[in-house]
Design a protein around this motif. Structure first.
Motif, PDB file in Angstrom:
ATOM      1  N   ASP A  58      -3.133  -3.764   6.567  1.00 42.06           N
ATOM      2  CA  ASP A  58      -3.174  -5.097   5.948  1.00 42.06           C
ATOM      3  C   ASP A  58      -1.941  -5.948   6.267  1.00 42.06           C
ATOM      4  O   ASP A  58      -1.624  -6.883   5.532  1.00 42.06           O
ATOM      5  CB  ASP A  58      -3.328  -4.988   4.423  1.00 42.06           C
ATOM      6  CG  ASP A  58      -4.616  -4.289   4.031  1.00 42.06           C
ATOM      7  OD1 ASP A  58      -5.612  -4.444   4.766  1.00 42.06           O
ATOM      8  OD2 ASP A  58      -4.626  -3.594   3.004  1.00 42.06           O
ATOM      9  N   LYS A  59      -1.256  -5.641   7.352  1.00 48.05           N
ATOM     10  CA  LYS A  59      -0.097  -6.435   7.755  1.00 48.05           C
ATOM     11  C   LYS A  59      -0.153  -6.757   9.242  1.00 48.05           C
ATOM     12  O   LYS A  59      -0.602  -5.943  10.051  1.00 48.05           O
ATOM     13  CB  LYS A  59       1.212  -5.689   7.442  1.00 48.05           C
ATOM     14  CG  LYS A  59       1.520  -5.577   5.953  1.00 48.05           C
ATOM     15  CD  LYS A  59       2.885  -4.933   5.742  1.00 48.05           C
ATOM     16  CE  LYS A  59       3.218  -4.867   4.245  1.00 48.05           C
ATOM     17  NZ  LYS A  59       4.558  -4.234   4.009  1.00 48.05           N
ATOM     18  N   ILE A  60       0.310  -7.962   9.584  1.00 49.45           N
ATOM     19  CA  ILE A  60       0.404  -8.365  10.981  1.00 49.45           C
ATOM     20  C   ILE A  60       1.731  -7.873  11.565  1.00 49.45           C
ATOM     21  O   ILE A  60       2.787  -8.044  10.957  1.00 49.45           O
ATOM     22  CB  ILE A  60       0.321  -9.899  11.126  1.00 49.45           C
ATOM     23  CG1 ILE A  60      -1.118 -10.376  10.924  1.00 49.45           C
ATOM     24  CG2 ILE A  60       0.845 -10.363  12.474  1.00 49.45           C
ATOM     25  CD1 ILE A  60      -2.064 -10.054  12.080  1.00 49.45           C
ATOM     26  N   TYR A  82      -2.810  -5.575  13.794  1.00 45.57           N
ATOM     27  CA  TYR A  82      -3.060  -5.644  12.345  1.00 45.57           C
ATOM     28  C   TYR A  82      -3.170  -4.205  11.856  1.00 45.57           C
ATOM     29  O   TYR A  82      -4.100  -3.484  12.213  1.00 45.57           O
ATOM     30  CB  TYR A  82      -4.336  -6.421  12.073  1.00 45.57           C
ATOM     31  CG  TYR A  82      -4.566  -6.716  10.603  1.00 45.57           C
ATOM     32  CD1 TYR A  82      -3.712  -7.551   9.890  1.00 45.57           C
ATOM     33  CD2 TYR A  82      -5.659  -6.167   9.931  1.00 45.57           C
ATOM     34  CE1 TYR A  82      -3.926  -7.822   8.552  1.00 45.57           C
ATOM     35  CE2 TYR A  82      -5.886  -6.450   8.590  1.00 45.57           C
ATOM     36  CZ  TYR A  82      -5.016  -7.271   7.900  1.00 45.57           C
ATOM     37  OH  TYR A  82      -5.235  -7.548   6.571  1.00 45.57           O
ATOM     38  N   GLN A 141      -7.082 -13.108  10.534  1.00 42.45           N
ATOM     39  CA  GLN A 141      -6.745 -12.368   9.322  1.00 42.45           C
ATOM     40  C   GLN A 141      -6.371 -13.295   8.165  1.00 42.45           C
ATOM     41  O   GLN A 141      -5.290 -13.213   7.582  1.00 42.45           O
ATOM     42  CB  GLN A 141      -5.611 -11.361   9.600  1.00 42.45           C
ATOM     43  CG  GLN A 141      -5.972 -10.286  10.601  1.00 42.45           C
ATOM     44  CD  GLN A 141      -7.121  -9.398  10.146  1.00 42.45           C
ATOM     45  OE1 GLN A 141      -7.469  -9.358   8.956  1.00 42.45           O
ATOM     46  NE2 GLN A 141      -7.746  -8.684  11.081  1.00 42.45           N
ATOM     47  N   ASP A 152      -5.792   0.731  14.162  1.00 42.63           N
ATOM     48  CA  ASP A 152      -5.221  -0.600  14.393  1.00 42.63           C
ATOM     49  C   ASP A 152      -6.282  -1.581  14.860  1.00 42.63           C
ATOM     50  O   ASP A 152      -7.232  -1.219  15.560  1.00 42.63           O
ATOM     51  CB  ASP A 152      -4.134  -0.538  15.477  1.00 42.63           C
ATOM     52  CG  ASP A 152      -2.834   0.071  14.980  1.00 42.63           C
ATOM     53  OD1 ASP A 152      -2.705   0.298  13.765  1.00 42.63           O
ATOM     54  OD2 ASP A 152      -1.946   0.321  15.832  1.00 42.63           O
TER      55      ASP A 152
END
Length: 458
Positions: free
Chosen positions: A193-195, A190, A378, A208
């Motif tokens: 704010d992105k996987i 993650y 998340q 991270d």
């Protein structure tokens, strides 16, 4: 799927939000017109004002065509009756009920929820589930999140990578070469704010959040590899002596007798009741926001403050005050997702979201195919899934290096018999293997296809 949810409170709202996002046909029932108005305005669901256990209300909500009913009102008895009515009158195939009272869940009453008595397919006890998660976080303080799979033999760890993380800027394939005997696989990252579903050439960066699947016996070594060697807390203060607080204290008393535990409970009658049931735990009656009481509870010398009241604001403030008084670290129970993004700025080291725990249990039964367990991370951006491979699965019999996995999926481990197997290029999945994988939300439908029950199977 057509799904009916009884109860539009925090848990019901969270379940409805997730299921409606996946284009399920969702109807929500609640006696509160205000809650129904709010949920129908914010979500793509139908709302019905009424009693969730009443046949006419269930009929209006379309119970005769429903695939599943999820009863999560505040009252166990309503949830139980709603499932019974859904079964007896409408033949709803899958019935899930939230049961909070431990009296119903005692082992020698396990036959109560059988098809011949109270036909409930799945009982969810959020207090117990959350309590177990709190205990895992206490046992492994370096993990931001930890969930068990494979009959408890496999763990998924969420680990933050700080400046002192020894493996930052190292390609993942090199980790396998440097630590060939470490049964662990990085399955997700993650970042900003992105996987990210990583490839073997990808590197871990400072900041991270890394999701690692590892063997149960290798949790501490895996945490150390990522720079986390925090010591387990031996002096703990718990704010809140409710169901969760009591469960945690009782478990610590039984499993870790050397750990010194104190509870601060505001309600006098509850404080007395909890004190009577605990032998080596000190219970203080009063507000968890009273600094004098905190000092009396030795919060300044505590290793960990765990705030488990039923009020998010109290949990936040109690955690902040504890740190200011000198407590080493804190852990807060936070129901409202709007608080999650500001925890770091408030000085909260870690939090637990009970809605996420409950939603994950529900998703396990919504997912198609041989899905044994699901845990959403998340806010649903990804899922960790444990699934059983049938003979008809396209995964069976092909070496890993030749598998053409859909984008957004990474396999973390294979559980065969009672053995943990780390994925290698030569490995082949066999019929009956349980596969633990990490999947981005966009790839979940592909996971269902990989483990679907084909007509050939019969």
């Amino acid at each position: 799927m057509k799904i009916i949810i009884c109860g539009a409170g925090q848990v019901g709202f969270g379940i409805a939000e997730r299921l409606s996002q996946e284009y399920n046909d969702v109807s929500v029932i609640d006696t509160s017109a205000t809650l129904i108005s709010a949920i129908t305005e914010l979500l793509d669901v139908r709302g019905y004002v009424g009693h969730g256990a009443h046949p006419d209300v269930l009929a209006r909500a379309g119970a005769d065509q429903a695939d599943m009913i999820i009863a999560v009102t505040l009252h166990d008895e309503i949830n139980m009756v709603a499932c019974q009515v859904a079964h007896s009158l409408f033949n709803v195939p899958t019935k899930i009920a939230r049961i909070r009272s431990q009296s119903y869940l005692q082992a020698h009453y396990s036959d109560l929820f059988s098809r011949d008595h109270m036909p409930i397919d799945v009982t969810i006890s959020p207090e117990v589930e959350v309590g177990r998660m709190v205990l895992r976080r206490i046992s492994f303080p370096g993990a931001t999140d930890i969930v068990r799979f494979g009959d408890g033999n496999i763990a998924m760890l969420a680990v933050e990578c700080h400046d002192d993380c020894p493996v930052v800027n190292t390609p993942l394939q090199q980790l396998s070469q440097l630590f060939p005997d470490l049964s662990a696989t990085v399955t997700g990252i993650y970042r900003h704010d992105k996987i990210i579903i990583p490839h073997s050439s990808d590197q871990i960066l400072v900041g991270d959040m890394v999701y690692v699947v590892c063997e149960q016996d290798q949790i501490r070594r895996t945490l150390a590899l990522f720079g986390h060697e925090e010591q387990e807390a031996r002096r703990i203060v718990i704010a809140g002596g409710g169901n969760i607080g009591f469960f945690v204290a009782k478990s610590l008393e039984e499993l870790q007798p050397k750990t010194k535990v104190k509870i601060i409970e505001n309600d006098r009658e509850r404080a007395i009741a909890v004190s009577d049931q605990l032998h080596n735990v000190i219970v203080l009656q009063g507000s968890a926001l009273d600094q004098n009481l905190m000092i009396q509870a030795d919060v300044p010398d505590a290793h960990l403050m765990v705030s488990l009241t039923n009020n998010d604001q109290t949990n936040i403030l109690a955690s902040v005050i504890a740190k200011q008084l000198g407590c080493d670290s804190n852990l807060a129970l936070l129901n409202n997702p709007s608080f999650h993004d500001v925890t770091k700025s408030l000085g909260i080291d870690a939090y637990i979201n009970p809605r996420a725990v409950t939603i994950s249990r529900v998703l396990q039964h919504v997912r198609k195919g041989r899905i044994r367990s699901v845990y959403a991370v998340q806010k649903g951006a990804a899922e960790v899934v444990e699934a059983e491979a049938l003979a008809t699965s396209p995964l069976v019999g092909t070496p890993f290096r030749d598998l053409e996995l859909p984008e957004g999926i990474r396999i973390g481990a294979v559980y065969r018999g009672e053995s943990f197997l780390r994925p290698t290029g030569d490995m082949k999945i066999k019929t009956g293997d349980r596969v633990i994988l990490f999947a981005a939300a966009s790839a979940v439908r592909h996971v269902e296809q990989l483990f679907r029950v084909s007509i050939q199977y019969f």
